[in-house]
Design a protein around this motif. Structure first.
Motif, PDB file in Angstrom:
ATOM      1  N   LEU A  82       0.816  -1.219   0.000  1.00  0.00           N
ATOM      2  CA  LEU A  82       0.000   0.000   0.000  1.00  0.00           C
ATOM      3  C   LEU A  82       0.848   1.268   0.000  1.00  0.00           C
ATOM      4  O   LEU A  82       0.311   2.373   0.071  1.00  0.00           O
ATOM      5  CB  LEU A  82      -0.921   0.007   1.235  1.00  0.00           C
ATOM      6  CG  LEU A  82      -1.934  -1.137   1.321  1.00  0.00           C
ATOM      7  CD1 LEU A  82      -2.719  -1.035   2.617  1.00  0.00           C
ATOM      8  CD2 LEU A  82      -2.890  -1.102   0.136  1.00  0.00           C
ATOM      9  N   ALA A 128     -16.769  -3.278  -3.596  1.00  0.00           N
ATOM     10  CA  ALA A 128     -16.044  -2.691  -4.730  1.00  0.00           C
ATOM     11  C   ALA A 128     -16.618  -3.165  -6.059  1.00  0.00           C
ATOM     12  O   ALA A 128     -16.704  -2.392  -7.016  1.00  0.00           O
ATOM     13  CB  ALA A 128     -14.561  -3.037  -4.631  1.00  0.00           C
ATOM     14  N   ALA A 165     -19.841  -1.354  -6.533  1.00  0.00           N
ATOM     15  CA  ALA A 165     -19.590   0.060  -6.832  1.00  0.00           C
ATOM     16  C   ALA A 165     -19.185   0.233  -8.294  1.00  0.00           C
ATOM     17  O   ALA A 165     -19.677   1.117  -8.990  1.00  0.00           O
ATOM     18  CB  ALA A 165     -18.498   0.607  -5.900  1.00  0.00           C
ATOM     19  N   PRO A 176      -1.893 -10.879 -14.270  1.00  0.00           N
ATOM     20  CA  PRO A 176      -1.837  -9.605 -13.539  1.00  0.00           C
ATOM     21  C   PRO A 176      -2.109  -8.384 -14.413  1.00  0.00           C
ATOM     22  O   PRO A 176      -2.581  -7.366 -13.911  1.00  0.00           O
ATOM     23  CB  PRO A 176      -0.399  -9.573 -13.006  1.00  0.00           C
ATOM     24  CG  PRO A 176       0.023 -10.999 -12.924  1.00  0.00           C
ATOM     25  CD  PRO A 176      -0.687 -11.696 -14.048  1.00  0.00           C
ATOM     26  N   SER A 177      -1.838  -8.464 -15.707  1.00  0.00           N
ATOM     27  CA  SER A 177      -2.118  -7.309 -16.562  1.00  0.00           C
ATOM     28  C   SER A 177      -3.615  -7.143 -16.788  1.00  0.00           C
ATOM     29  O   SER A 177      -4.069  -6.074 -17.186  1.00  0.00           O
ATOM     30  CB  SER A 177      -1.396  -7.442 -17.903  1.00  0.00           C
ATOM     31  OG  SER A 177      -1.900  -8.538 -18.633  1.00  0.00           O
ATOM     32  N   PRO A 209      -4.960  -6.837 -11.757  1.00  0.00           N
ATOM     33  CA  PRO A 209      -3.813  -6.672 -10.855  1.00  0.00           C
ATOM     34  C   PRO A 209      -4.164  -6.775  -9.374  1.00  0.00           C
ATOM     35  O   PRO A 209      -3.265  -6.991  -8.562  1.00  0.00           O
ATOM     36  CB  PRO A 209      -3.313  -5.260 -11.190  1.00  0.00           C
ATOM     37  CG  PRO A 209      -4.484  -4.546 -11.773  1.00  0.00           C
ATOM     38  CD  PRO A 209      -5.275  -5.599 -12.488  1.00  0.00           C
ATOM     39  N   VAL A 263      -4.970  -8.592  -6.830  1.00  0.00           N
ATOM     40  CA  VAL A 263      -5.029  -9.842  -6.069  1.00  0.00           C
ATOM     41  C   VAL A 263      -3.767  -9.967  -5.230  1.00  0.00           C
ATOM     42  O   VAL A 263      -2.729  -9.403  -5.561  1.00  0.00           O
ATOM     43  CB  VAL A 263      -5.147 -11.070  -6.998  1.00  0.00           C
ATOM     44  CG1 VAL A 263      -6.456 -11.039  -7.764  1.00  0.00           C
ATOM     45  CG2 VAL A 263      -3.966 -11.156  -7.952  1.00  0.00           C
ATOM     46  N   TYR A 284      -8.090 -12.116 -20.830  1.00  0.00           N
ATOM     47  CA  TYR A 284      -9.473 -11.719 -20.597  1.00  0.00           C
ATOM     48  C   TYR A 284     -10.450 -12.500 -21.476  1.00  0.00           C
ATOM     49  O   TYR A 284     -11.472 -12.989 -20.999  1.00  0.00           O
ATOM     50  CB  TYR A 284      -9.588 -10.213 -20.860  1.00  0.00           C
ATOM     51  CG  TYR A 284     -10.973  -9.664 -20.751  1.00  0.00           C
ATOM     52  CD1 TYR A 284     -11.566  -9.463 -19.520  1.00  0.00           C
ATOM     53  CD2 TYR A 284     -11.699  -9.345 -21.887  1.00  0.00           C
ATOM     54  CE1 TYR A 284     -12.845  -8.948 -19.414  1.00  0.00           C
ATOM     55  CE2 TYR A 284     -12.982  -8.834 -21.796  1.00  0.00           C
ATOM     56  CZ  TYR A 284     -13.550  -8.633 -20.557  1.00  0.00           C
ATOM     57  OH  TYR A 284     -14.820  -8.131 -20.456  1.00  0.00           O
ATOM     58  N   ALA A 332      -7.991  -2.637  -2.539  1.00  0.00           N
ATOM     59  CA  ALA A 332      -6.941  -1.658  -2.243  1.00  0.00           C
ATOM     60  C   ALA A 332      -5.767  -1.761  -3.208  1.00  0.00           C
ATOM     61  O   ALA A 332      -4.964  -0.841  -3.311  1.00  0.00           O
ATOM     62  CB  ALA A 332      -6.449  -1.820  -0.806  1.00  0.00           C
ATOM     63  N   LEU A 333      -5.652  -2.875  -3.922  1.00  0.00           N
ATOM     64  CA  LEU A 333      -4.542  -3.051  -4.858  1.00  0.00           C
ATOM     65  C   LEU A 333      -4.941  -2.736  -6.299  1.00  0.00           C
ATOM     66  O   LEU A 333      -4.141  -2.914  -7.217  1.00  0.00           O
ATOM     67  CB  LEU A 333      -4.019  -4.494  -4.784  1.00  0.00           C
ATOM     68  CG  LEU A 333      -3.471  -4.945  -3.433  1.00  0.00           C
ATOM     69  CD1 LEU A 333      -3.058  -6.409  -3.489  1.00  0.00           C
ATOM     70  CD2 LEU A 333      -2.266  -4.098  -3.037  1.00  0.00           C
ATOM     71  N   ASN A 348      -7.370   2.046 -11.283  1.00  0.00           N
ATOM     72  CA  ASN A 348      -8.491   2.524 -12.097  1.00  0.00           C
ATOM     73  C   ASN A 348      -9.652   1.537 -12.035  1.00  0.00           C
ATOM     74  O   ASN A 348     -10.451   1.472 -12.972  1.00  0.00           O
ATOM     75  CB  ASN A 348      -8.029   2.770 -13.540  1.00  0.00           C
ATOM     76  CG  ASN A 348      -8.960   3.731 -14.279  1.00  0.00           C
ATOM     77  OD1 ASN A 348      -9.874   4.300 -13.702  1.00  0.00           O
ATOM     78  ND2 ASN A 348      -8.719   3.896 -15.569  1.00  0.00           N
ATOM     79  N   VAL A 355      -9.916  -1.481 -12.558  1.00  0.00           N
ATOM     80  CA  VAL A 355     -10.046  -2.364 -13.716  1.00  0.00           C
ATOM     81  C   VAL A 355     -10.309  -3.803 -13.295  1.00  0.00           C
ATOM     82  O   VAL A 355     -11.061  -4.524 -13.976  1.00  0.00           O
ATOM     83  CB  VAL A 355      -8.809  -2.249 -14.642  1.00  0.00           C
ATOM     84  CG1 VAL A 355      -7.578  -2.890 -14.019  1.00  0.00           C
ATOM     85  CG2 VAL A 355      -9.093  -2.854 -16.000  1.00  0.00           C
ATOM     86  N   LEU A 405     -13.916  -4.125 -12.531  1.00  0.00           N
ATOM     87  CA  LEU A 405     -14.662  -4.123 -13.792  1.00  0.00           C
ATOM     88  C   LEU A 405     -14.603  -5.492 -14.453  1.00  0.00           C
ATOM     89  O   LEU A 405     -15.602  -5.979 -15.004  1.00  0.00           O
ATOM     90  CB  LEU A 405     -14.085  -3.060 -14.731  1.00  0.00           C
ATOM     91  CG  LEU A 405     -14.597  -3.063 -16.170  1.00  0.00           C
ATOM     92  CD1 LEU A 405     -16.101  -2.844 -16.235  1.00  0.00           C
ATOM     93  CD2 LEU A 405     -13.871  -2.005 -17.006  1.00  0.00           C
ATOM     94  N   ARG A 457     -17.739  -7.805 -15.628  1.00  0.00           N
ATOM     95  CA  ARG A 457     -17.938  -8.334 -16.980  1.00  0.00           C
ATOM     96  C   ARG A 457     -18.031  -9.862 -16.980  1.00  0.00           C
ATOM     97  O   ARG A 457     -18.790 -10.446 -17.760  1.00  0.00           O
ATOM     98  CB  ARG A 457     -16.792  -7.871 -17.890  1.00  0.00           C
ATOM     99  CG  ARG A 457     -16.853  -6.392 -18.257  1.00  0.00           C
ATOM    100  CD  ARG A 457     -18.051  -6.049 -19.105  1.00  0.00           C
ATOM    101  NE  ARG A 457     -17.992  -6.731 -20.382  1.00  0.00           N
ATOM    102  CZ  ARG A 457     -19.061  -6.967 -21.152  1.00  0.00           C
ATOM    103  NH1 ARG A 457     -20.275  -6.562 -20.780  1.00  0.00           N
ATOM    104  NH2 ARG A 457     -18.944  -7.597 -22.288  1.00  0.00           N
ATOM    105  N   SER A 462       3.335  -4.154 -19.790  1.00  0.00           N
ATOM    106  CA  SER A 462       2.235  -4.763 -19.034  1.00  0.00           C
ATOM    107  C   SER A 462       2.737  -5.913 -18.167  1.00  0.00           C
ATOM    108  O   SER A 462       2.072  -6.319 -17.218  1.00  0.00           O
ATOM    109  CB  SER A 462       1.139  -5.258 -19.977  1.00  0.00           C
ATOM    110  OG  SER A 462       1.612  -6.320 -20.777  1.00  0.00           O
ATOM    111  N   SER A 476      -4.402  -2.893 -20.636  1.00  0.00           N
ATOM    112  CA  SER A 476      -3.013  -3.184 -20.258  1.00  0.00           C
ATOM    113  C   SER A 476      -2.040  -2.414 -21.130  1.00  0.00           C
ATOM    114  O   SER A 476      -0.880  -2.248 -20.770  1.00  0.00           O
ATOM    115  CB  SER A 476      -2.737  -4.690 -20.349  1.00  0.00           C
ATOM    116  OG  SER A 476      -2.813  -5.124 -21.689  1.00  0.00           O
ATOM    117  N   ALA A 483     -21.286   5.327  -4.554  1.00  0.00           N
ATOM    118  CA  ALA A 483     -20.938   3.902  -4.445  1.00  0.00           C
ATOM    119  C   ALA A 483     -19.608   3.731  -3.716  1.00  0.00           C
ATOM    120  O   ALA A 483     -19.455   2.839  -2.880  1.00  0.00           O
ATOM    121  CB  ALA A 483     -20.870   3.275  -5.836  1.00  0.00           C
ATOM    122  N   ALA A 503     -19.077   1.871  -0.231  1.00  0.00           N
ATOM    123  CA  ALA A 503     -18.169   0.713  -0.200  1.00  0.00           C
ATOM    124  C   ALA A 503     -17.147   0.867   0.924  1.00  0.00           C
ATOM    125  O   ALA A 503     -16.890  -0.058   1.683  1.00  0.00           O
ATOM    126  CB  ALA A 503     -17.471   0.559  -1.553  1.00  0.00           C
TER     127      ALA A 503
END
Lengths: 307, 307, 307, 307, 307, 307
Positions: free
Chosen positions: A282, B50, B53, B238-239, B242, B244, B254, B281-282, B285, B287, B290, B294, C239, D239, E49, E53
Motif C-alpha cells: 500500500l 467494490a 460500486a 496480472p495485466s 492486478p 489480487v 481476458y 486496495a490493490l 483505475n 479495472v 470491472l 464483466r 504490461s 493493459s 458507491a 463501499a
C-alpha cells in the motif's frame, strides 16, 4: 561484500550473539496472529524486507550529519554496537511455533544483554516479544497507535492484534501502559476503554498530544526508567505513513513521533521496541518504509546519547 | 430511488425469496478463513462492495448492445429474473458463525430454486457455499485459479483457501473437478498434485489452455450437465486483474476467461458460481473490479441463453 | 534466524566462497555508470533490495510444486547449492571503484567455480561483470533488451548502458552476441545497427521472436555451449514489467522470456547472468520485482536440470 | 532554445502556415462536448499537454533507428516537413466557440495543403474536425474505438462523443466508415448497431481483428484512397493504455494498432487523424501518453514512405 | 442478509418513508450539471458507491468507542434513527430530469420530517437539493470549499458547479452564506468576490480559519438556528483528500473539518447536508472516501447529541 | 492558436529577447550533472514539460481572483510582461555543452534585463545559472532544500547537485547564502556543515522555520536587496510534493513555502529563481507539479507588486 541488512549494519549469525554481545540488534518478525475471519490488517509479512530495502539508500549516509540531531546519528565512544540479526524463521502454517520462535529469539538477545528492535509483522507481534521479558525488572510500555488494542479476546483468539495491550497489562513485568495516538473508531468498545483506564493505563488521543505537546508526554514517563516501545505505524497520520491497513485520518505528525521516540530514548532507558503494521503493497514511493527507518534512527541516536 | 445493488438490479429482502423465486441472485460473502499466521491474501473483505460500486457505471448500459455477444446481455423471454440479495451478515470475530450463515443463505436460495452468484471474500468461501448443496444432484466443479488449493490442512486449519478443492473433492455431491489456470509456485507440494490427480481432477495449466484453446476445455465439461464455477481472480493474468494478493504472472487472458464462463453457461447448466480474491486496495483505475463485473455479465448472458 | 537473502537462501560470507564452493551465487550490484547529463534510467540502485524483498514471499514455496516445470524448482541430486553472496560494496561517489569491486567479486566467484547471477543496477553493470571472465573460454552472450546498447561512446563515456553490447563485442572471450527484444527508438542510430550486424551479432526484434518462436531462437544458441545472459528488464512488455525507465511498448511476453531463460539453461551451459534496470519506485504491487524473481527461478531450474 | 513542442518539432505560428506550407502539422484540441449529466469521460483536456510532455523524452531519438521500421522514422527526400501548430484556443465556458475555432483551425490547414494530426480532447472532437473537410473529396473514415458512437442524440446533445460516427456518416464528404475495436457494452443500443450497418459501416470487433488479422482489415480500405483516422485510445486494451475513462478489457494489442496505423498510412492516403480520450490523471508511468506518441510516429513514418 | 448500505444502516424503500419517518436519511445523487466544454471535474458519478463501499469496513465498529467523541457515535435515547435511502434514479442523458428527481426525492424526505444527508455527485448537486427546501424556514448555508462558486453563469449554464452559491443566494429560504476554505485561483473573478460580499456572504480563506480557529467560525453561525452544509471535498487539503478534480494545496486539515461539522451539528440545527466532488478513480488506498465517511459520522454524532 | 507554454504565456523566440525585453521569462533547463554511479535523483529531465503541462489547467484562471492574494496574480500597471522562452537545447550526451548553453541562455536574458525563472532539471542546474550572473552586483542566495549541497566534490565531480551551494559560495557575486528546510541525513558530513557555517551561510532547519516563522526568516533577508532563489522541491514535505527522489519527511508546509516566496519577492528584489528536482514519474494526481506552478505564481505576484 555486504548482506542486505538494515542500514548496511553487520549481520549477526545465530551463534555470534553471546560472543559479540552487541548493544542493540535489529530483528525481523514478519508474521502475526490473525482472526478467524479475514479483516483488513494482513500484508504485514513483507514489512521487515521492505524496511531493510528502503534503508539501503541511507546506508552511505548513516554516519553523515543528521540535521534532526545537529550531529551524526551515533556520536558515543566507544561506538554503539548495532547489528542486524535477520528474521525469526517463520512459516505461514505454524502460528504457535512462530510465536514460540519469536519469544525465544528475543529471550536469547535479552540474555546476552542486547536491546532488541523488532520490525514486524502485525501488531500482535509485541505479545510474544513482551513475554520474552518475563522475569525481568518491571518497565513501562509506551504504545503509539490509533487503536486501543484492549479486547480480552476476539472470536476466541486471545493473542491477536486487538488484544496486545490487554495481554501486556496482564504481565507481571509490565508496569504502566501509556497509549498515545488514539482516535476514530476501531475494535474497542467503550467497555474496553473503561477497562484500560481501570488498569491504570494513560490514554492520550492524537489531538491531546497536539494540544499538550510531546514534552508533556515525556514527563509522564519515568526519567531514567525502563520503557518498551510499541510503535504501530497507524498511529501516524495517513499523509505521513499511508501504507497501513487500519488507516485513520488525524494521526500523529512526523515530528511528534520522532521527538517522542528520540526523547524517550534519551530520557528513559529503552529496553526494547517493536515497529508493526507496515503493509508495503500500500506504500507510495516507499515513504512509509522510509518513515520507519527514520524512526529507528531516532531511537538509535537516543540510545547512543543515553549511555 | 434505487439501492446500491449490482448493476442496479432489484434488491431482494430476506423474506422475499420464496415468494418471488427469481432465477439468479447475486450474494455478497465478504469474509473467509485465514491461517494462524498472516499471509498475504487478506483485504478481500471489501470485494463485494467494490464490485457493486464499479458495476454502477454499467447500470445504464445493462440492456444495451453487448458487442461480445452481438446482442444485449439478456434476450430471453420471459426475461431472466436476476436480483441482488445483499451481503451475508458477518462479523470479523466470528469465523464459524460466518461460515454457517453463508451456508445457510445459499441453502435458502437453493430451496427457492435460485442460482446463487457469490461475490467474495477470500477463496475459502466456496467451501461453505458448496456445502449448502449437500443432498443435491452431483455436479462438476470448474475452478479458475493460479493455485491448486488441495492441501489437506495448513496449520491445523482445514477450511482455509489452500484446501478449497480438497474439501470440495470430499463432498458426495461434487463430481469431477476441473482446475484451470495453474502456474508458478504456491502452497501446493508435489504430493498435493499427485493427490489431486489421483482424485480424478483434471489439471490444466494456463499455458495448456492457451495451447489447446477454450473450446477444448469446454469439451471436457458435461454438455447439459450441472457445473459450479469457482473463479479465483488470480487465475487471470496480472495485466488483466492486478488487484489480487496471490499475484502470478502468465495467467489467463481476458477473452479466454470470458469465453470460458460464457461457454460453460451456454453449454452446461450452471448451478452456482463464486468469484473470489479481489483485493480492492490493490486495484488500478478499478479495472480488476470491472473485469469481475464483466465476467458475471458473461455468465448471466450464458444462463439466459441456456433456458 | 535467517538473513534477508534471495528466496531465503543461505547467506555466503566473503571468506566462505573457496571452502564452500557453491554451484551458483546470487550477487547484488546496485549501481552503474551514468552519463554526464541526467537521462531517465537511474533509480536502479534499489533493485537488488527490492528483488530480495519480493522473493521473501516465495521463500516458503521454493521447494513446492512449480506448475511451469510440473515439478519443484530443484530436483537434482546432489542438490544444486545456491547461495546469496550479498551486495558488492559500492559508494555513490566512486564509480570506477565500484566497477573494480564488481569485477573483482565476480572474478572471485569464477575462480571458485561458482556461477554468478547478478542483480543490478543499471544496464552498464554487465560490462565489469563480463570483464571478470577475461581469460575464460569463449562464450555466447544472449541479451534480452528493447535497446541495442551498441554506441561506441556517449558524451565521452565508454562504459555506460548504451555501450554494453559494443564493449562485450570487443572482449576476446565473448563470441557471438544474440540480441532479442529490439523495438521502437532509443540511443541507437542506424549506423550502430550496421556496426552490430557487421560484428556478427544476431538481432531479433520482439516481433520476430513472436513470429518465429522461442524454440527457433534457442536453436540459434550453441547446444551445450557456454552462454552468458544479459537480461535488461525493459526487454519485457510494460504490461509485464512496468518498473523500468526505458519503457517501450510491444515487448516480450512473460512466457516467452521464461521459456527463453529456462530453455537456455537446459540446452546450453549458463556461465553467468545479469538482471538489470528494475526501478522499484515505478513498480505496481511489486509485480516487476516478482517477474525478476520468477526469471531467476526459471534459470536455476534449468541449471539444475542441466547438470 | 526550443519550445515545448511534440517531439521537439518546430513550432508553427498562426501566420506562418501559408508561407511555410509544411506537409503535416500537430494540432492540440484540448476540449470536447459533454452531456447534461456528468459521465465519466472528462479529464481529457490535459491530453495534448501530456502527450507533448511525454514526447520530449524521445526528441533526441527521433532520427535514430526505429526497430519497428528497421530504419529511422523519416527517410524520404526531401524530408517530410512536420511542425507543431500548438493548441486551438479554447475556453471551458464556450463550447460552441471552441468547436468553431477547432473547425476553423483545421480548415486553414487544409487550405494550405497541410495534413492535420489532432491531439484531443474527448471523442466528440472529430465532429468539428471532420466538418472542416466539407467540400473536399470523399474519404473513408477508419475509427479505432471500443464503442460505436452512433447515437443520434443523447439528452438533446447531437455533437457529443456518443454521436461522432453518426455525425460523420451524415457528411457528404465522408464515404465508408470502418469501425474496429468494438467490444463490451456502452451507450450503443442494438438499434444503433442496426443503423450503423444500414449506413454501410463496416463493424469489426476487437476479437474479429485478432482472428482475421490487420492485413485483412487493411484490405478493406481503399488502396491509394483518402482515409481519415479517428483513434479513440479506449480502442486499445487497458493493459496497453490504462489512462482512459471508457475503459474496456479485451481491446487491441499494441502491435495491432501500430501495424494498422502504419499500414493505412503506407497503403492509403491519410488526409488527417485525431487521437482522443487520453485522461492523463489516470496514467501509470505515462505509458498511455507514450503509446499515443508512438502511434503518431508510426503514422508519420507511413506518410513519409507514401509520398 | 444486509444490503450494501452506508455503514450497514437499514435500507429504506420508496414507500417506507412516510410510515417509518426516520430522523436522518443518507441519499446518493450520483450526477451533476457539466459545462459545454469538458473541464476536469467529472468522474464524481462513482462517488456514492465508493463512499458506501468504504463505509462497509466500519460497519462493525459503528457502535464502538469513537475516540474523537470519547463515546460511541450515537448515545441518545431513543436512538437516532438513520437509514440509507439509496440513490436517486438518474440517467447520463437526462440532466434536467435528474435534477427534478433529485429535488423531488429531497422534498419527499423533508415532508416526512427527515433530514437528508446527500452524497454526490458534483458540486452543482446542492442547487436542486436546496430548491427542495423552498417554502421552508430561512436557514444559513455553510459551505466548505476551495472555490467561491459564485459565477452567474458559465457558457449559458446557470446551474453548474461554478454557480452553486450564487443560486443559493437567490433563494428566499436561504439566509446568510458562510464560505470557508477559499484559496488559490479558480473560476471566480474578482467581480464575483465583490458580488458575494455584497450579497452578505462571509468569506473565510483556509488560512484565516487556521488563524482564527474553528470555534471562532462556529461563533459566526446562529446558535440553535437552522444550517445546511455544503461540503465540497476540495475544501480539504490534498494530503487529506487527494481524490478531487479541483485539487488545491493549502486546504483544511482533517481535524478542522471534523470539528467544524461536529460543532455545527451540536450547536446549530442541521437541516441537511451535501458532500460533493469525490472522484474515486483518483483516490489512494480509499483514504478520501474514508474521510467522507468520517465526516458523515461526525455530523451524525452532532445531530444525535443535539436532540 | 497558442503554444504549450507555462500558464499559456506568450512564447518568446530566440531573436525576440532584445527587442521585446519582457520583465520575466520562464526558462526550462531539463537536465543536470550526475555522479559516476547512479544514485536516485534522476528522472528530473521531464520536469519542465510536466510543470508546463499541469499549468495549462490554470491558464484560463490566471487573471481570476487569487484568494491567497485577495486579488488577481498581476495587478500592476503597466502589466508585468512575462513570457515563456522554451527550453535550453540539451542532449543527454553532452553535459558540458548543456551547462554552457544553460549559462549562455541565462546570460542573454540578463543582458536584456529579463529576470529568469528556471524550471529544472536536477539541483546542479543552479550552478551554471548562477555563473551567468558573474560581473553582476552581489546578491543573497535563498535556498529551500532538505539538503545542504555543500560537498566540495563527489567522486571528482565538482558541479554535481551535492555541491551547488559550495560552488555558489565561491562566486564573487554571491553574497550571503540562507539555507532553509534542512533535515534528516544526506550527502553532507558534519565537516561540510562546519564549512558552510564558516562561509557565513545561515542554516535553518525545517523545524526552526516552523518555530520562528516565515516572517522571522524574511527579516534575515536584505530589504530591497537582490536575492536569487534556489527552490529544490524536496525542501517541501512529502505530503505536499511527493514527486522527488531525495524524499525526506518533516519538510516545509505549503503555506510556509508560498509565504516565503511571495514575501521575498515583495520585500527584496528577486534577480532570478530556479525550481529543481521534480520527478514527474513519481507524482500522484500531478499535485507536485501543481505545487511548483503555484510557487511560480506566488513569485510572479510578489515581483509584480514590488515594482
Amino acid at each position: 561484500m555486504s548482506a542486505s541488512t538494515f542500514l548496511g549494519l553487520p549481520a549477526l549469525g545465530d551463534t555470534q550473539l553471546a560472543e559479540q554481545h552487541p548493544d542493540v540488534a535489529i530483528l525481523g518478525i514478519p508474521f502475526g496472529v490473525p482472526y478467524p475471519s479475514p479483516g483488513h490488517t494482513a500484508g504485514c509479512a513483507d514489512g521487515p524486507a521492505a524496511i531493510r530495502a528502503r534503508s539501503r539508500r541511507l546506508a552511505n549516509f548513516a554516519d553523515h550529519h543528521d540535521f534532526d540531531l545537529d550531529a551524526p546519528m551515533l556520536v558515543g565512544s566507544p561506538p554503539l554496537r548495532v547489528v542486524d540479526a535477520g528474521d525469526v524463521d517463520g512459516a505461514p502454517d505454524d502460528g504457535p511455533g512462530n510465536a514460540t520462535r519469536a519469544e525465544s529469539a528475543v529471550r536469547s538477545m535479552l540474555s546476552a544483554g542486547v536491546v532488541p528492535i523488532v520490525l514486524g509483522g502485525d501488531d500482535s507481534i509485541p505479545i510474544p516479544v513482551l513475554r520474552a521479558y518475563s522475569g525481568s525488572e518491571r518497565f513501562t510500555v509506551l504504545q503509539v497507535d490509533a487503536h486501543l488494542d484492549f479486547r480480552d479476546e476476539v472470536a476466541g483468539v486471545r493473542d491477536g492484534y486487538s488484544s496486545t495491550m490487554r495481554r501486556a497489562a496482564e504481565m507481571d513485568h509490565v508496569g504502566r501502559i501509556v497509549q498515545v495516538g488514539l482516535r476514530g473508531v476501531g475494535s474497542a468498545r467503550t467497555s474496553d476503554v473503561v477497562d484500560a483506564r481501570a488498569a491504570g493505563n494513560l490514554l492520550i488521543t492524537a489531538r491531546e498530544l497536539r494540544t499538550r505537546g510531546v514534552n508533556w508526554l515525556l514527563g509522564q514517563l519515568p526519567r531514567g526508567g525502563p520503557v518498551f516501545i510499541v510503535f504501530d505505524l497507524d498511529g501516524l497520520d495517513p499523509s505521513v505513513a499511508p501504507a497501513v491497513s487500519g488507516i485513520s485520518p488525524g494521526g500523529l505528525a512526523y515530528d511528534e513521533a520522532g521527538d517522542l521516540l528520540g526523547g524517550v530514548a534519551e530520557r528513559c532507558r529503552v529496553v526494547g521496541a517493536a515497529f508493526t503494521e507496515l503493509v508495503p503493497a500500500l506504500d507510495a514511493n516507499d515513504v512509509s518504509a522510509l518513515v520507519v527507518v527514520r524512526m529507528v534512527m531516532r531511537l538509535l541516536a537516543g540510545v547512543d546519547r543515553n549511555r
